[in-house]
Design an enzyme around this catalytic site. Sequence first.
Site, mmCIF file in Angstrom:
data_model
loop_
_atom_site.group_PDB
_atom_site.id
_atom_site.type_symbol
_atom_site.label_atom_id
_atom_site.label_comp_id
_atom_site.label_asym_id
_atom_site.label_seq_id
_atom_site.Cartn_x
_atom_site.Cartn_y
_atom_site.Cartn_z
ATOM 1 N N GLU A 246 23.004 -15.280 -42.450
ATOM 2 C CA GLU A 246 24.271 -15.069 -43.175
ATOM 3 C C GLU A 246 24.035 -15.145 -44.681
ATOM 4 O O GLU A 246 24.703 -15.905 -45.398
ATOM 5 C CB GLU A 246 25.344 -16.061 -42.701
ATOM 6 C CG GLU A 246 25.673 -15.881 -41.232
ATOM 7 C CD GLU A 246 26.927 -16.608 -40.749
ATOM 8 O OE1 GLU A 246 27.509 -17.386 -41.516
ATOM 9 O OE2 GLU A 246 27.317 -16.365 -39.583
ATOM 10 N N GLU A 380 24.601 -14.526 -33.122
ATOM 11 C CA GLU A 380 25.627 -15.577 -33.024
ATOM 12 C C GLU A 380 26.882 -14.931 -32.460
ATOM 13 O O GLU A 380 27.454 -14.033 -33.082
ATOM 14 C CB GLU A 380 25.919 -16.217 -34.388
ATOM 15 C CG GLU A 380 24.802 -17.103 -34.879
ATOM 16 C CD GLU A 380 25.162 -17.921 -36.135
ATOM 17 O OE1 GLU A 380 26.347 -18.257 -36.324
ATOM 18 O OE2 GLU A 380 24.232 -18.192 -36.911
HETATM 19 O O1 AHR Z 1 27.148 -21.543 -35.375
HETATM 20 C C1 AHR Z 1 27.724 -22.251 -36.405
HETATM 21 C C2 AHR Z 1 27.573 -21.538 -37.743
HETATM 22 O O2 AHR Z 1 28.277 -20.338 -37.723
HETATM 23 C C3 AHR Z 1 26.188 -21.126 -38.135
HETATM 24 O O3 AHR Z 1 25.475 -22.161 -38.730
HETATM 25 C C4 AHR Z 1 26.421 -20.038 -39.121
HETATM 26 O O4 AHR Z 1 25.377 -19.104 -39.161
HETATM 27 C C5 AHR Z 1 27.737 -19.426 -38.663
HETATM 28 O O5 AHR Z 1 28.612 -19.267 -39.705
#
Ligand code: AHR
Length: 576
Positions: A246, A380
């Site tokens: 991110e 994610e």
């Molecule tokens: O999964 C939790 C968080 O969500 C992670 O650290 C981040 O990459 C995302 O914003």
Amino acid sequence: MAFTLSCKSALTTHCWRREVSPIWAGGVSSVKCCFLSSVRFKLFSFRASLVPAVFVSLALIGMALAGTAAAGQSVQLSVDVSKTGAKIDRNIFGQFAEHLGHGVYEGVWVGPDSTVPNTRGIRNDVVSALKAIKVPNVRWPGGCFADDYHWRNGIGPAGKRAETLNPNWGGVIEPNSFGTHEFMDFLGQIGADAYVSINVGSGTPREAAEWLEYMTAAQPTTLAKERATNGHPAPYQVAYLGIGNESWDCGGNMTPDYYSSQMKIYSRFVRNYNPAQQDKQQMLKIAVGPGGGEPRWTEWTETIMKAYQQHTWSWDINGLSMHNYTVGNWDHKFASTGFGENEYSQFLKLTLGMEDLINKHSAIMDKYDPQKKVALVIDEWGAWYAPLPGSNPAFLVQQNSLRDAVLAALNLNMFARHADRVRMSNIAQMVNVLQAMVMTDKEKMVLTLTYYVFKMYVPFQDSTFVSVSFDAGTYSHGDISLPRVDAIAAKDKSSKLWLAITNIDPNQPVELEASPAGITAKSAEGETLTAPKVDSVNTFESPNTVVPKPVAAQVRGGKLVLTLEPKSVTVLSIEQ
Ligand code: AHR
């Protein structure tokens, strides 16, 4: 209400996993799918020109159940095993473990002196649960944590490691007792590949390159000798490398152009140093990708993919990451328990938005990479709810209900349908955080409903997608309308046919009638997961409230007949 979604999924088949040879040209098939009308969601009917092999047609006709199912809710499904698509890469079933709350500490690592049964500090119960779902890869150490992580803190004798802070997740002390060696030991115990995210935000190319040399060098460099001194003379293997996390937000708030420059530098200098791992076992590099569908994100994908198209010999990427949580409103999150059909239907509608995101970013990728060499890596995804009352809000603890099981199945089905481009995904997160597989409390462990879906889907790992078409019907609640049924089919390596069918409707069963053509289906059996309520959960006190139960289709007049329970996920294998 009448609307049409178009879903594009060329059926060229790709291999990007390191042990498999590169792309083979299998021909391109035309696809027509995702047609939604006012009374029917007609899903995934397509013509394919691949593999003129065995032909099977299963006509699954939903029969209205006397007194319960209204006309117009029946399902028709056909499967043609001669119409195969991409390989459903086992990496689609990947996991994510971040130093966040009890995701690693307590959830995986208890330390060798713990009273919780462990092997070299790693919980035996969690290892055995994860082995059963054949976890293909684990992404580590973050997440936002990755861009704060300095690997040297996590090596060397226990008790002598630096104690640092975890400013992203509650500002707690990070003991660094779970570092590189412990992560690799854990992977060895569960049989998964390493997906390591390097620190681009607050690290340097040199720091990351040295970490990779420490892990992968086979020759006796100073760093390789240090690794041996720390207990592991043989080089480790890093199968997948994430270049930042991110980077548009917690990873450094970079512009696409700035990140693109960084990506090239890291891709060039952060190497797998082991010549023996350079060929088919090379390390695949995954660039930071989008986090949504808005112009900001399409611009990001455009920038990275344009750079990829123009790349020179000196750098390369093999994947573009995408993050997409099902959350609704970040300021007023849904509760993970104590909800009813309103929240069930709203949340599942939200999760189906994944399809649009995949289509949108795949279309951009197709422009710059028509051969689909770069995988879309959804590293994610999952449900993000309000923290459980009484828990540390920074630890992202939530329950895992039947709604999450349905959500997981729907997302896995979407990934499978896009398996030509989506070749890896990582649900967030593996243990104790967000949509977890398992939850722990000291010596106790509970398997979540999402865990059981992953377990039931194991046969789909590295299977071959098979075209399926059906009239899904419509499930309506208030002003929400959803396809009533979702399904995928695949052939495993022994050519056995598998079906995964989700009945989203929490009120109506589906009576299925399968009419196989071209084969004689002798039987169909498998498992189904359902529960009394949409928010039913397993708890530490009652860990087996919801578990899959066996189901078998009846063979009547050469047809397979099966009732799918309301709000259920079912996986069946067909014996010919
Ligand atoms: O999964 C939790 C968080 O969500 C992670 O650290 C981040 O990459 C995302 O914003």
